[in-house]
Write a protein that holds these residues in place. Sequence first.
Motif, PDB file in Angstrom:
ATOM      1  N   SER A 289     -36.922  29.708 -24.536  1.00  0.00           N
ATOM      2  CA  SER A 289     -37.642  30.491 -23.536  1.00  0.00           C
ATOM      3  C   SER A 289     -36.724  31.324 -22.660  1.00  0.00           C
ATOM      4  CB  SER A 289     -38.485  29.564 -22.652  1.00  0.00           C
ATOM      5  OG  SER A 289     -39.426  28.834 -23.413  1.00  0.00           O
ATOM      6  N   LEU A 290     -35.480  30.882 -22.475  1.00  0.00           N
ATOM      7  CA  LEU A 290     -34.614  31.537 -21.498  1.00  0.00           C
ATOM      8  C   LEU A 290     -33.516  32.395 -22.105  1.00  0.00           C
ATOM      9  CD1 LEU A 290     -34.061  28.805 -18.751  1.00  0.00           C
ATOM     10  CD2 LEU A 290     -35.727  30.646 -18.819  1.00  0.00           C
ATOM     11  N   ARG A 291     -32.990  32.008 -23.244  1.00  0.00           N
ATOM     12  CA  ARG A 291     -31.770  32.673 -23.699  1.00  0.00           C
ATOM     13  C   ARG A 291     -31.991  34.164 -23.967  1.00  0.00           C
ATOM     14  NH1 ARG A 291     -27.597  31.010 -28.591  1.00  0.00           N
ATOM     15  NH2 ARG A 291     -25.989  32.480 -27.964  1.00  0.00           N
ATOM     16  N   ALA A 292     -33.037  34.504 -24.682  1.00  0.00           N
ATOM     17  CA  ALA A 292     -33.269  35.923 -24.985  1.00  0.00           C
ATOM     18  C   ALA A 292     -33.667  36.721 -23.745  1.00  0.00           C
ATOM     19  CB  ALA A 292     -34.319  36.046 -26.083  1.00  0.00           C
ATOM     20  N   PRO A 293     -34.645  36.270 -22.922  1.00  0.00           N
ATOM     21  CA  PRO A 293     -34.996  37.059 -21.734  1.00  0.00           C
ATOM     22  C   PRO A 293     -33.835  37.247 -20.763  1.00  0.00           C
ATOM     23  CG  PRO A 293     -36.708  35.453 -22.212  1.00  0.00           C
ATOM     24  CD  PRO A 293     -35.554  35.130 -23.112  1.00  0.00           C
ATOM     25  N   LEU A 294     -32.983  36.238 -20.626  1.00  0.00           N
ATOM     26  CA  LEU A 294     -31.843  36.356 -19.717  1.00  0.00           C
ATOM     27  C   LEU A 294     -30.632  36.979 -20.385  1.00  0.00           C
ATOM     28  CD1 LEU A 294     -32.024  32.908 -17.871  1.00  0.00           C
ATOM     29  CD2 LEU A 294     -32.862  35.119 -17.089  1.00  0.00           C
ATOM     30  N   ASN A 295     -30.708  37.181 -21.703  1.00  0.00           N
ATOM     31  CA  ASN A 295     -29.571  37.717 -22.456  1.00  0.00           C
ATOM     32  C   ASN A 295     -28.329  36.853 -22.244  1.00  0.00           C
ATOM     33  OD1 ASN A 295     -28.408  39.528 -24.241  1.00  0.00           O
ATOM     34  ND2 ASN A 295     -27.677  40.872 -22.620  1.00  0.00           N
ATOM     35  N   ALA A 296     -28.548  35.533 -22.214  1.00  0.00           N
ATOM     36  CA  ALA A 296     -27.459  34.590 -21.936  1.00  0.00           C
ATOM     37  C   ALA A 296     -26.657  34.316 -23.200  1.00  0.00           C
ATOM     38  CB  ALA A 296     -28.018  33.283 -21.382  1.00  0.00           C
ATOM     39  N   THR A 297     -25.384  33.965 -23.002  1.00  0.00           N
ATOM     40  CA  THR A 297     -24.500  33.629 -24.118  1.00  0.00           C
ATOM     41  C   THR A 297     -24.577  32.154 -24.464  1.00  0.00           C
ATOM     42  OG1 THR A 297     -22.990  35.362 -23.349  1.00  0.00           O
ATOM     43  CG2 THR A 297     -22.139  33.806 -24.978  1.00  0.00           C
ATOM     44  N   LEU A 356     -25.296  30.234  -8.194  1.00  0.00           N
ATOM     45  CA  LEU A 356     -25.002  31.385  -9.039  1.00  0.00           C
ATOM     46  C   LEU A 356     -23.568  31.816  -8.780  1.00  0.00           C
ATOM     47  CD1 LEU A 356     -28.297  33.413  -8.495  1.00  0.00           C
ATOM     48  CD2 LEU A 356     -27.813  31.684 -10.220  1.00  0.00           C
ATOM     49  N   TRP A 357     -22.779  31.901  -9.852  1.00  0.00           N
ATOM     50  CA  TRP A 357     -21.360  32.229  -9.718  1.00  0.00           C
ATOM     51  C   TRP A 357     -21.102  33.551 -10.432  1.00  0.00           C
ATOM     52  CZ3 TRP A 357     -18.573  29.279  -6.506  1.00  0.00           C
ATOM     53  CH2 TRP A 357     -19.100  28.039  -6.173  1.00  0.00           C
ATOM     54  N   PRO A 358     -20.591  34.546  -9.707  1.00  0.00           N
ATOM     55  CA  PRO A 358     -20.371  35.870 -10.295  1.00  0.00           C
ATOM     56  C   PRO A 358     -19.180  35.873 -11.241  1.00  0.00           C
ATOM     57  CG  PRO A 358     -19.514  35.807  -8.060  1.00  0.00           C
ATOM     58  CD  PRO A 358     -20.203  34.484  -8.283  1.00  0.00           C
ATOM     59  N   PRO A 359     -18.945  36.979 -11.946  1.00  0.00           N
ATOM     60  CA  PRO A 359     -17.788  37.057 -12.861  1.00  0.00           C
ATOM     61  C   PRO A 359     -16.482  36.816 -12.114  1.00  0.00           C
ATOM     62  CG  PRO A 359     -19.281  38.903 -13.208  1.00  0.00           C
ATOM     63  CD  PRO A 359     -19.783  38.198 -11.985  1.00  0.00           C
ATOM     64  N   GLY A 360     -15.591  36.066 -12.780  1.00  0.00           N
ATOM     65  CA  GLY A 360     -14.269  35.818 -12.212  1.00  0.00           C
ATOM     66  C   GLY A 360     -14.243  34.787 -11.114  1.00  0.00           C
ATOM     67  N   ALA A 361     -15.321  34.032 -10.894  1.00  0.00           N
ATOM     68  CA  ALA A 361     -15.323  33.015  -9.844  1.00  0.00           C
ATOM     69  C   ALA A 361     -14.304  31.925 -10.167  1.00  0.00           C
ATOM     70  CB  ALA A 361     -16.714  32.409  -9.692  1.00  0.00           C
ATOM     71  N   ALA A 362     -13.689  31.386  -9.109  1.00  0.00           N
ATOM     72  CA  ALA A 362     -12.666  30.347  -9.280  1.00  0.00           C
ATOM     73  C   ALA A 362     -13.347  29.000  -9.516  1.00  0.00           C
ATOM     74  CB  ALA A 362     -11.764  30.293  -8.044  1.00  0.00           C
ATOM     75  N   LEU A 363     -13.576  28.674 -10.780  1.00  0.00           N
ATOM     76  CA  LEU A 363     -14.223  27.425 -11.162  1.00  0.00           C
ATOM     77  C   LEU A 363     -13.276  26.604 -12.016  1.00  0.00           C
ATOM     78  CD1 LEU A 363     -17.723  28.842 -12.177  1.00  0.00           C
ATOM     79  CD2 LEU A 363     -17.131  27.712 -10.040  1.00  0.00           C
ATOM     80  N   GLU A 364     -13.550  25.297 -12.115  1.00  0.00           N
ATOM     81  CA  GLU A 364     -12.751  24.451 -12.982  1.00  0.00           C
ATOM     82  C   GLU A 364     -12.935  24.892 -14.433  1.00  0.00           C
ATOM     83  OE1 GLU A 364     -16.305  21.935 -11.507  1.00  0.00           O
ATOM     84  OE2 GLU A 364     -14.961  23.476 -10.743  1.00  0.00           O
ATOM     85  N   GLY A 373     -18.423  35.640 -17.518  1.00  0.00           N
ATOM     86  CA  GLY A 373     -19.054  36.822 -16.942  1.00  0.00           C
ATOM     87  C   GLY A 373     -20.112  36.501 -15.911  1.00  0.00           C
ATOM     88  N   GLY A 374     -20.375  35.233 -15.677  1.00  0.00           N
ATOM     89  CA  GLY A 374     -21.393  34.795 -14.726  1.00  0.00           C
ATOM     90  C   GLY A 374     -21.930  33.447 -15.144  1.00  0.00           C
ATOM     91  N   LEU A 375     -22.176  32.569 -14.187  1.00  0.00           N
ATOM     92  CA  LEU A 375     -22.641  31.208 -14.493  1.00  0.00           C
ATOM     93  C   LEU A 375     -23.735  30.816 -13.514  1.00  0.00           C
ATOM     94  CD1 LEU A 375     -22.312  28.468 -16.021  1.00  0.00           C
ATOM     95  CD2 LEU A 375     -20.691  27.826 -14.233  1.00  0.00           C
ATOM     96  N   VAL A 392     -26.422  27.982 -17.532  1.00  0.00           N
ATOM     97  CA  VAL A 392     -26.638  29.246 -18.232  1.00  0.00           C
ATOM     98  C   VAL A 392     -25.414  30.117 -18.009  1.00  0.00           C
ATOM     99  CG1 VAL A 392     -28.170  31.230 -18.556  1.00  0.00           C
ATOM    100  CG2 VAL A 392     -29.108  29.044 -17.759  1.00  0.00           C
ATOM    101  N   GLY A 393     -24.773  30.546 -19.083  1.00  0.00           N
ATOM    102  CA  GLY A 393     -23.534  31.308 -18.965  1.00  0.00           C
ATOM    103  C   GLY A 393     -23.588  32.617 -19.728  1.00  0.00           C
TER     104      GLY A 393
END
Length: 798
Positions: A289-297, A356-364, A373-375, A392-393
Amino acid sequence: MTGHILATCGVELAAVYVPSENVDELRLAEVAGDSLGPYEIPSAYALSGRSVVADACRAGRPLWRTPQEPGPHGADGGPVSLGALPLGGDPHLLGCLFVVRKDGDGFDADQRAFLELYADQTAAGLEAAAARVAAPVDIGSPAGPALLPLRGGTFALHLRTGRMDVDAQVLQLLGVAPAHFDGHVSTLLECAVPDDVPALMSIVEPDRATPHQQLAFRVRRPGGELRWLGLRCRVVADAGGRPERILGVVGDASYLRPTPDEVSLVQRLSAALAGATTIRDVSRVVVESLRAPLNATRIAVAELEGDRLVVTLLDPPQPDAWPGVWRSEWRSEWPDASCHTLPTLESALREGHVALWPPGAALEPGLSGIGPGGLAVLPLPADGRMVGVCLVGWDGEHRFGPEERSLLTATAGLVGQALTRAHALNAGHELATMLQRSLLPRKLPALPGGEAVARYLPATVGLEVGGDWYDVIPLSDGHVALVIGDVQGHSAGAATIMGQMRTAIRAYAVEGHPPDVVVAHANRLLVGMETDLFATCCYVDLDMEEGLAWVVRAGHLPPLLRLPDGTTEAIEIEGGPPLGVMADADFPLSEVGLVPGTLIALLTDGLVESASLHLEDGMRTVCEVLRNADPADPGRVADALVAGTRRRDDDVAVLLLRYDGMRVRPIRARWAVWRLPDAVMHARRFTARTLRGWGVTEEVDMALLVVSELVTNAIAHTQGEVRLDLTLAADRLRIAVNDASPRAPVKSTSVDWEATGGRGLLLVEAMSTAWGSVPLSGGKQVWCEVALSPREQMDDRE
């Protein structure tokens, strides 16, 4: 009259200019405010001309004019102050906001800041409207949306005191009566939807003076109405660069309400989840239900059990698509990971809000690799607690809009309730799954001279539990037992029998029985259970020093060997009947030699046989995968073997071991102790001669004392044969005494000073790094290890 925001900033006339079809011209689209008497607003500005509007658009920044500077005056010659603020920027110029005040004082610093924020808010509304309109719309026409947002107000927050100066229009948007506002920022934060409070807190508690910040958030008005508001603010620093004040503009952002497509997505997800009755079904629905509408990887769904995350689905299923920590956990049958190893995820679960974490966020690394590119981290709530999480990434750059937060929050609530409902509907399935999970080994032991890995996948139809099992059992003298088996059926009863058989085989193996005896004992045990179920089994006893394997088959598939040159074949060995069929069945023992670099693979029939796959074809496919695999990483080889198993009628188990051989082979010596009056003296002499030959000198006295105590105890308290075993392995000496008594030695808790015995095991414990007793077939072994000081490396000896 102009809107309240414009009036607060001293603006008496405002106009919006937008690009015309002629890209070199901005035309007048909307005007608000007083006419300022004879002052006339031009109908268009040429971008290539000389004007405050054209200059501001070319410069890409606001420009301000006072009567003391070159610029237009009122037609009556009165002083006029102007401001031109570009909307958007190159190459996406949306237009220009033109403001006028009827005096010569100009706009002060705060008024300029408010107007710049107001221009940003106007541009955001234009962008959102353009994105939502499918067909071109003339925004300057009477039917088009208003360009100047007139519902809104300003505020100023003093960071040192926490006091806020808020105009009445902001309080009206929030639904707070002016008489009830006490001037504290916390009072206004209480109006916000809880999911949006953390983002608001990051705005009102800045750790540095950032030029601009913006946020869309939701408030719940007293009547229950949910309203979207837009916030634009600027942090003003003091002379030392420390944040001092926050100037902000709050306006209506109703354009952020969910679109019909977003509402439809939530409705479809809700309908699909209503028909999901298992945890796996819920996870599949979320992905579909989510991957295609959100265009998630990537999308991962995991349940929360205590402080651990139990992964129920990773999509895409390929291990290489996930960071190492998720890939390694995915390789086990029930992937799980401690929340403490992922502090960002743990914090989101504790707070219970979508993060919601934008691209390049300092995460483990375990999270940053999921969505570079976003998480999006979606805690899944149900019944007032967190029952799981959905990740969702995106690989490509993904900027989160405020409406997306609302969509994901609604999704999380639906999924959390569905997970809870699936648990309630499948209590029996969960009980069987937990039973099977507890009966299979979570991790395999580290082995000297080799590396073992295992994969287990339950059936995807039916109860999803079965009787496949595997085990890796370290034995004495450098041996290791590899076991794989399959109990008939897919039920809680099959899982129970599986656990009993695995435990029994482990116990018989540790006792030191030969492989054929281990399997024969397990067979008689299953026959004696008087169950209708039978089991197949393949047992391999591998000498890690010599590379010799002794294999026993009981109705099971033969092991597969992949040689270092890539040659792959099934071992042609005799086999006996399945366990539990005949009490007196014979199980032939076959010997196979291995060379370093060989992969030995044990598997169950669920991998190579199904209703649509013949056994011969399945075996050929597995052999081809092994032949093309890189044995340097057994884990990837195992992943490749199970990667193609989608819908399974049977569970699948795979056990792989790469045999590397021992780089430093232990040296062993044995001595049969005769029951003579001077037996201990002979054992000591044998030990002294052996240790001198091995180059051990400093620890000889300690070793002799240990040998004396262990041999004396064996002769004094047991009957039958006594054997002394010495093993030198790298930096330790192992001394073991085998006897025919099954009774374990008992260490005295206290010894009186007049006592003549009871001190032997106390001395052994004091002089060794470790000691213990293990049962053997018809007796036991008492052992201890003595640490050796560094010495020159000796050549390997037999």
